[in-house]
Write an enzyme that holds these catalytic residues in place. Structure first.
Site: not given
Ligand code: NDP
Length: 449
Positions: A122, A162
């Site tokens: 990571k 991510d």
């Molecule tokens: P994105 O950046 O596309 O979206 C993240 C979302 O979560 C946004 O809506 C963001 O809001 C919100 N968010 C992030 N940090 C916070 C926080 N501290 N408090 C509240 N809301 C928050 O990321 P992904 O959708 O790719 O990832 C989401 C989760 O899924 C993570 O935990 C990631 O590790 C996990 N994941 C992702 C994978 C992938 O293929 N993308 C694979 C496996 C797991 P804002 O815009 O305001 O920051």
């Protein structure tokens, strides 16, 4: 077990997310250690909690005002026993060693569960892409890759996206890697379709999470049809989670970002989802703008002074936490139980605190830990690597079919491992035991390296 926890806490006292992730796995695998004394003799725990390599580097870049900015870049190469290091890059101001070590540690077991040949890693940076221009993001990504390129490669370490790293960032990172190496290889996954990306990769984590939920429901002769679902986040994972839930006949009533959440009692339908995708992926706007278009919904601003997140306090059947770590605390889990939620399927990594997980397990609801239910993303990344190696591109139906099969197999693997060790129906124990066993057996095969 406690001696290993003490060891890592003494060694790196500030890394609370990493300690949390390790503690969860160690608790689950205690019966495996009891049954296999050679694991302790070979110090597999001491070895598995220590990253094979950590790279930390300076990332200087120039903003649009001509001012030099400096961020910190990281890559944790956690474990390469069953394949090249594989895991995403996260760009978010909260990024630090503890967060990335917990994510890399989880990734090792997740990747093992997919059955594909991928080790765990990571990385990322405390850079915040929010509010930056495309040019600023490009300059940052280029500077980041100017250092990272020497540590990665298609047979060494294959990063992906991510939080904060989507198709745009992967494009800029890949462009610089290709220029520096003078070769076109599958060194990153999540690439755009026109230049080596795989169909279904953007959808894979969200779709996979819903496939896993459907498998869990099927064990109780249930489906998602007519189920009301709470989804958090509004990024990549959330969007495709919503898309698949709608397709399978469920109703999603919430979405969020770090500023707040929307509750749409009528349900987020396909048209509304298209609006959200445009809002988030192209306009890069905030979820509060949803109510400007759909006035039937209600927006609630995030309030950190509360002891709970009101998003998890609505009547529902299923919850899909898909934003970030520790977003469901103990109070939230009690609210979910009170509101009739019978299934929690983690799209995010480690979104539930340990006390919340205990409440899910005590209430005997269907609870899927992220390392099993969100493994679809990295699984299709593995399929993207395979297609890149063959210089072929599989049709969407084929990739989706493989994804579905992988999720079904992970589900069964978790159930089987949990049953074998006397924890029937406990997907967390099953995922940890199955992932751990596969990796440590391979470590023992390869000797002390
Ligand atoms: P994105 O950046 O596309 O979206 C993240 C979302 O979560 C946004 O809506 C963001 O809001 C919100 N968010 C992030 N940090 C916070 C926080 N501290 N408090 C509240 N809301 C928050 O990321 P992904 O959708 O790719 O990832 C989401 C989760 O899924 C993570 O935990 C990631 O590790 C996990 N994941 C992702 C994978 C992938 O293929 N993308 C694979 C496996 C797991 P804002 O815009 O305001 O920051």
């Amino acid at each position: 077990m406690t001696d290993i926890l003490k060891l890592i806490k003494d060694k790196d006292p500030g890394e609370k997310e990493f300690h949390q992730a390790v503690e969860e796995v160690l608790e689950s695998v205690q019966p495996v250690l009891d049954r296999n004394p050679q694991y302790r003799k070979e110090a597999v725990l001491e070895r598995i909690v220590e990253p094979e390599r950590i790279i930390i580097f300076r990332v200087p870049w120039m903003d649009d005002q001509g001012q030099v900015q400096v961020n910190r870049g990281f890559r944790i190469q956690m474990n390469s026993t069953i394949g090249p290091y594989k895991g995403g890059l996260r760009f978010h101001p909260s990024v630090n060693l503890s967060i990335l070590k917990f994510l890399a540690f989880e990734q090792v077991f997740k990747n093992a569960l997919t059955t594909l040949a991928m080790g765990g890693g990571k990385g990322g940076s405390d850079f915040d892409p929010k509010g930056k221009s495309d040019n600023e993001v490009m300059r940052f990504c280029q500077s980041f890759m100017v250092e990272l390129f020497r540590h990665i490669g298609p047979n060494t370490d294959v990063p992906a996206g991510d939080i904060g790293v989507g198709a745009r960032e992967i494009g800029y990172l890949f462009g610089m890697y290709k220029k520096l190496h003078n070769e076109f290889t599958g060194v990153l996954t999540g690439k755009s379709l026109g230049w080596g990306g795989s169909l279904i990769r953007p959808e894979a984590t969200g779709y996979g999470s819903v496939y896993f939920a459907a498998e869990m429901l099927a064990t109780q002769n249930e489906t998602l049809e007519g189920k009301t679902c709470l989804v958090s986040g509004s990024g990549n994972v959330s969007q495709y989670t919503v898309e698949k839930i709608i397709e399978l006949g469920g109703k999603v009533v919430t979405l969020s970002d770090s500023s707040g959440y929307i509750y749409d009692e009528e349900g987020i339908d396909a048209d509304k989802l298209t609006f959200v995708k445009r809002l988030k992926n192209i306009k890069r706007g905030r979820i509060r703008e949803y109510i400007d278009k759909y006035s039937e919904a209600v927006y609630t601003e995030a309030d950190t002074s509360l002891d709970h997140n009101p998003l998890w306090n609505h009547k529902a059947d299923c919850a899909f936490p898909s934003a970030t770590e520790n977003e469901i605390n103990e109070k939230d889990s009690m609210n979910l139980m009170k509101n009739g939620v019978k299934l929690v399927c983690e799209g995010a990594n480690m979104p539930s605190v340990p006390e919340a997980i205990n409440i899910f397990l005590d209430n005997k609801i269907l609870y899927a830990p992220g390392k099993a239910s969100n493994a679809g993303g990295v699984a299709v990344s593995g399929l993207e690597m395979a297609q890149n190696s063959m210089r072929l591109s599989w049709p969407a139906e084929e990739v989706d079919q493989r994804l579905k099969m992988i999720m079904k197999n992970i589900h069964q693997t978790c159930l089987d491992a949990a049953t074998e060790y006397g924890k029937p129906g406990n997907y967390m124990a099953g995922a940890n035991i199955a992932g751990f066993t596969k990796v440590v057996n391979a470590m023992l095969d390869q000797g002390l390296v």
